[in-house]
Design a protein around this motif. Structure first.
Motif: not given
Length: 119
Positions: A95-100, A110-113, A115-119
């Motif tokens: 799920g995390i990978t698909i959202v990413h 990636d940098e913003r992701l 920051e948002l906790g989806w990295g």
């Protein structure tokens, strides 16, 4: 975990993504592959959980769609299974990978992701 079991887990993870978000995606196909094959310019030991390939919505112009192949989101089964010890963890990580990767489709880097906790 077999290929069929992993596919079912990926489907469960996709079911958790809000329908409104999926409805905003344009011309995207999702695939599952065993492992990422690094490019010649990359470290041969490179492992990815997922990969977005395509043109993000923020980079598309009025002439983009003519003959364009669908963007691809690929989930890499072996890399995910290596870091997960339970089916629940696999569902969460897929799920995390698909959202990413969906976020990349919407132009989020990636940098913003991170920051948002989806990295």
């Amino acid at each position: 975990m077999t290929d069929d079991e992993f596919e079912l887990v990926a489907e469960r993870a996709l079911d958790e993504i809000p329908e409104a978000l999926l409805a905003m995606m344009e011309n995207v196909a999702i695939f599952i592959e065993d492992a990422y094959k690094p490019l010649p310019s990359e470290d041969p030991a490179t492992k990815l959980l997922g990969l977005y390939e395509g043109t993000s919505l923020t980079e598309r112009d009025s002439g983009w769609g003519a003959g364009a192949m669908p963007d691809r989101i690929t989930i890499f089964k072996n890399a995910i299974l290596e870091i997960c010890s339970t089916e629940k963890q696999v569902v969460e990580e897929v799920g995390i990978t698909i959202v990413h990767e969906i976020a990349h489709h919407f132009g989020i880097d990636d940098e913003r992701l991170h920051e948002l906790g989806w990295g």
